[in-house]
Every structure is written in structure tokens, then in C-alpha cells.
Design an enzyme around this catalytic site. Structure first.
Site, PDB file in Angstrom:
ATOM      1  CB  CYS A  63      -8.585   8.886 -29.190  1.00 40.48           C
ATOM      2  SG  CYS A  63      -8.548   7.261 -29.733  1.00 40.48           S
ATOM      3  CG  HIS A 122      -4.774  10.763 -10.061  1.00 41.39           C
ATOM      4  ND1 HIS A 122      -4.008  10.804  -8.946  1.00 41.39           N
ATOM      5  CD2 HIS A 122      -5.550  12.162  -9.787  1.00 41.39           C
ATOM      6  CE1 HIS A 122      -3.869  11.983  -8.160  1.00 41.39           C
ATOM      7  NE2 HIS A 122      -4.824  12.660  -8.841  1.00 41.39           N
ATOM      8  CB  THR A 145      -3.112   9.718  -0.009  1.00 36.65           C
ATOM      9  OG1 THR A 145      -2.771  10.786  -0.734  1.00 36.65           O
ATOM     10  CG2 THR A 145      -4.136  10.284   0.915  1.00 36.65           C
ATOM     11  NE  ARG A 169       3.863   3.553 -12.918  1.00 39.09           N
ATOM     12  CZ  ARG A 169       3.098   4.640 -12.939  1.00 39.09           C
ATOM     13  NH1 ARG A 169       3.043   5.232 -13.774  1.00 39.09           N
ATOM     14  NH2 ARG A 169       2.337   4.732 -11.924  1.00 39.09           N
ATOM     15  CB  VAL A 208      -3.559   4.605 -12.375  1.00 46.05           C
ATOM     16  CG1 VAL A 208      -3.768   6.241 -12.122  1.00 46.05           C
ATOM     17  CG2 VAL A 208      -1.958   4.569 -12.053  1.00 46.05           C
ATOM     18  CG  ASP A 209      -3.433   0.018  -8.220  1.00 44.70           C
ATOM     19  OD1 ASP A 209      -3.001   0.437  -6.915  1.00 44.70           O
ATOM     20  OD2 ASP A 209      -4.833  -0.165  -7.840  1.00 44.70           O
ATOM     21  CD  GLN A 255      -4.548  10.910  -4.316  1.00 43.87           C
ATOM     22  OE1 GLN A 255      -3.782  11.969  -4.576  1.00 43.87           O
ATOM     23  NE2 GLN A 255      -4.686  10.413  -2.884  1.00 43.87           N
TER      24      GLN A 255
HETATM   25  N1  APR Z   1      -0.819   1.792   4.814  1.00 41.27           N
HETATM   26  C1  APR Z   1      -0.993   3.024   4.912  1.00 41.27           C
HETATM   27  N2  APR Z   1      -0.320   4.205   4.287  1.00 41.27           N
HETATM   28  C2  APR Z   1       0.868   3.628   3.815  1.00 41.27           C
HETATM   29  C3  APR Z   1       1.349   2.441   3.473  1.00 41.27           C
HETATM   30  C4  APR Z   1       0.548   1.394   4.107  1.00 41.27           C
HETATM   31  N3  APR Z   1       0.776   0.062   4.143  1.00 41.27           N
HETATM   32  N4  APR Z   1       2.329   2.334   2.813  1.00 41.27           N
HETATM   33  C5  APR Z   1       2.661   3.779   2.686  1.00 41.27           C
HETATM   34  N5  APR Z   1       1.742   4.576   3.091  1.00 41.27           N
HETATM   35  C6  APR Z   1       1.583   5.988   3.050  1.00 41.27           C
HETATM   36  C7  APR Z   1       2.726   6.625   3.001  1.00 41.27           C
HETATM   37  O1  APR Z   1       3.204   7.149   4.294  1.00 41.27           O
HETATM   38  C8  APR Z   1       2.614   7.902   2.110  1.00 41.27           C
HETATM   39  O2  APR Z   1       1.902   8.971   3.092  1.00 41.27           O
HETATM   40  O3  APR Z   1       0.844   6.259   1.930  1.00 41.27           O
HETATM   41  C9  APR Z   1       1.465   7.474   1.472  1.00 41.27           C
HETATM   42  C10 APR Z   1       1.624   7.219  -0.063  1.00 41.27           C
HETATM   43  O4  APR Z   1       1.989   8.489  -0.671  1.00 41.27           O
HETATM   44  P1  APR Z   1       2.573   8.777  -2.288  1.00 41.27           P
HETATM   45  O5  APR Z   1       3.340   7.758  -2.413  1.00 41.27           O
HETATM   46  O6  APR Z   1       2.701  10.315  -2.210  1.00 41.27           O
HETATM   47  O7  APR Z   1       1.137   8.328  -2.892  1.00 41.27           O
HETATM   48  P2  APR Z   1      -0.208   9.201  -3.162  1.00 41.27           P
HETATM   49  O8  APR Z   1      -0.477  10.025  -2.113  1.00 41.27           O
HETATM   50  O9  APR Z   1      -1.182   8.271  -3.529  1.00 41.27           O
HETATM   51  O10 APR Z   1       0.239  10.217  -4.596  1.00 41.27           O
HETATM   52  C11 APR Z   1      -0.669  10.848  -5.080  1.00 41.27           C
HETATM   53  O11 APR Z   1       0.593  11.807  -6.832  1.00 41.27           O
HETATM   54  O12 APR Z   1       2.068  11.470  -8.095  1.00 41.27           O
HETATM   55  C12 APR Z   1       0.818  11.908  -8.006  1.00 41.27           C
HETATM   56  O13 APR Z   1      -0.858  10.659  -9.578  1.00 41.27           O
HETATM   57  C13 APR Z   1       0.016  10.516  -8.560  1.00 41.27           C
HETATM   58  O14 APR Z   1      -1.623   9.199  -7.832  1.00 41.27           O
HETATM   59  C14 APR Z   1      -0.436   9.937  -7.425  1.00 41.27           C
HETATM   60  C15 APR Z   1      -0.707  11.039  -6.599  1.00 41.27           C
END
Ligand code: APR
Length: 275
Positions: free
Chosen positions: A135, A127, A212, A75, A109-110, A107
Site C-alpha cells: 500500500c 528492485h 547485468t 509478467r 523481480v522474477d 535486480q
Molecule cells: N548469461 C549471462 N549474461 C546474459 C545472458 C546469459 N544467459 N543473457 C543475457 N545476458 C546479459 C546481457 O548481455 C545483458 O548485458 O545480461 C544483461 C541483461 O541486461 P538488461 O536486460 O539491461 O538487464 P539488467 O541489467 O538486469 O537491467 C537492470 O534495469 O530496467 C531496469 O529494473 C530494471 O532490473 C532491471 C534493471
């Protein structure tokens, strides 16, 4: 932009508190990095398939540390092959204009925010960061993963003796761990800015939430505190989320449904004109 949105941006900027930006995987989707709950796919170990939620745990690391490292190095390679996009860069410009009035809580980590130019001091990576190791839970041991480990790890690349040597850099030759908050772990201040993020939510004069799904605890607490205070909250997301509901219910919110790259640059441009 709609007059109501402009009014919220101007009210937020005129406030005495910080402008806080909260980002999730959606802001990196336009850089080609799969969102967390998107088609992130399984991780296969032998004949078993694992979800990210299975692999990103202390329990998995205790059981199969090399497999967990393989997954993270793969990743990390995907993240390092990606480039920051216009939304990341818009936030850099906003930080440059606002200085210490700006705070980014991510949130992700990239590492794309830091690579775009966001400052580490004003970027709370709640995150962790896939480019770093530590460690155990010792904050002083936090450091970048050695570049010598390479960033061409594919899904089927074996864990090599060289990788083991580079990662066994803790006392007594113990294997380091990725600096990422795992699903069976908890936020804290020293490693993940838990209290600082809540304090920022209590003082924010504007919160902008980007990409998010509202699936995690600390981000939801940040959104809830700002909504309860009635401070301006702007949400940019492809889909409705608990944050868009906060915004719609707060009386001082705006939900811009769509891609970060389509909505954020214009909002930042307006803020830069007024800053
Ligand atoms: N522009 C705006 N929003 C977007 C786009 C985009 N191009 N692409 C996707 N999305 C939205 C989706 O609709 C979704 O609601 O971004 C959101 C991504 O949600 P997740 O995949 O759940 O990611 P995230 O909310 O960051 O997850 C939070 O969960 O699993 C843990 O630690 C992990 O950091 C992660 C955290």
C-alpha cells in the site's frame, strides 16, 4: 579454469569480508524470461504501444492503474511459469556453504532466486519482487499477491472485478500497487536495501556480477566501490558491460564472457571445495 581466475576466487574466499553476488536479468534468461532490454516487446493499450520504461512508472500507475496491473500480472504469470536454472541453484549451494558470509543482491523481480532456495534474509531484492504488493510506500503493508488472482494472465486478459477486489486491500479499499521499484522512483533502505547494499560493497572480499548491463544506479555504485577498493571482482556476462570494464581495469578482475550457466557452476564448485 584459468589459474588467474582460481587465484582471484581463492583470494576472495580468504578475505574477511562477505562474498557478494550481484545479478541481473541475464541470470534468468536461461529460464526463458526475456531480459529487460532484450526483445521484451511493447505493451499495447488501445492503439498505443508502451515500452517497459513507460509502464513501470508511478506516473503510469496514477494514470492507468488497471493497465499497469494487467501488465504486471501478465509478467508475473511468465515468471511463475519459469523454473530456476543451474546458475540460480549454484548460488543456493554457495549460500549453504558460506552462510552469513554470503550476500545476494539482485535486480530481478522474477522471484526465481527465492524459488531456487536462496534465503530471503541474504537476498536483497533491490528492485522488488513481482509476486508482492504493497500500500503506497509503507513497508509494513508488503505482502504476497493473493494466489487467488491466478497466474494464467495473458497479454489480452481483461482486468476483472475479481482482480480489482483482491487488489483493493489497502485502507479504505484503496488499490494496492506492485512491489517493484519504478523508473520515476528512488532506492531506499526499508524497501530496497540501498544503504545495506553499499555497506556490503565496502566490506566485500569478493564480488561476482552475473547477467547485468550496468544500466542502473545502485548496482553501478556497488561495482564502483568494489573496483576502487581493488577487491577481487568476477563478471559473467554475454556482452561487455561497465562491470566487465571495472573488472578489466581493477587489476583484480576477471571477465568471463558467455552464459551464466556455462561459467558459474564451475566457479562455485571450486569455491565449495575451498570453503
Ligand atoms: N548469461 C549471462 N549474461 C546474459 C545472458 C546469459 N544467459 N543473457 C543475457 N545476458 C546479459 C546481457 O548481455 C545483458 O548485458 O545480461 C544483461 C541483461 O541486461 P538488461 O536486460 O539491461 O538487464 P539488467 O541489467 O538486469 O537491467 C537492470 O534495469 O530496467 C531496469 O529494473 C530494471 O532490473 C532491471 C534493471
Amino acid at each position: 579454469m584459468d589459474a588467474s581466475l582460481i587465484d582471484l576466487l581463492d583470494r576472495g574466499l580468504a578475505g574477511a569480508g562477505p562474498v557478494v553476488v550481484l545479478t541481473g536479468a541475464g541470470i534468468s534468461a536461461e529460464s526463458g524470461i526475456p531480459t529487460f532490454r532484450g526483445e521484451d516487446g511493447y505493451w499495447t493499450v488501445g492503439s498505443a504501444h508502451y515500452h517497459p520504461e513507460d509502464m513501470a512508472t508511478n506516473a503510469a500507475f496514477g494514470r492507468m492503474p488497471e493497465e499497469v496491473w494487467r501488465w504486471y500480472l501478465y509478467r508475473r504469470s511468465v515468471c511463475r511459469a519459469a523454473e530456476p536454472n543451474p546458475a540460480h541453484r549454484a548460488l543456493v549451494a554457495l549460500e549453504e556453504a558460506l552462510g552469513d558470509r554470503f550476500l545476494l543482491i539482485t535486480q530481478n523481480v522474477d522471484g526465481l532466486h527465492l524459488r531456487a532456495g536462496s534465503s530471503a534474509a541474504r537476498t536483497y531484492q533491490i528492485h522488488g519482487n513481482i509476486d508482492f504488493l504493497r500500500c503506497g510506500d509503507e513497508p509494513s503493508s508488503l505482502r504476497p499477491i493473493p494466489l487467488a488472482i491466478g497466474d494464467a494472465w495473458t497479454k489480452d486478459a481483461p482486468f476483472t472485478e475479481e482482480a480489482r477486489a483482491l487488489l483493493s486491500c489497502c485502507d479504505g479499499g484503496r488499490l494496492a500497487r506492485p512491489h517493484v521499484l519504478w523508473f520515476d522512483e528512488y532506492y531506499d533502505e526499508a524497501l530496497f536495501h540501498w544503504q545495506s547494499s553499499l555497506r556490503a560493497a565496502g566490506e566485500a572480499s569478493l564480488l561476482i556480477v552475473i547477467g547485468t548491463s550496468g544500466s542502473t544506479n545502485l548496482p553501478m555504485q556497488v561495482g564502483s566501490i568494489v573496483a576502487r577498493r581493488g577487491a577481487p571482482m568476477i563478471v559473467i556476462n554475454q556482452d561487455p558491460s561497465p562491470f566487465s570494464r571495472f573488472a578489466e581495469e581493477s587489476g583484480a578482475g576477471w571477465f568471463a564472457r558467455g552464459r551464466a550457466g556455462d561459467h558459474l557452476p564451475a566457479m562455485v564448485e571450486h569455491l565449495l571445495e575451498r570453503a
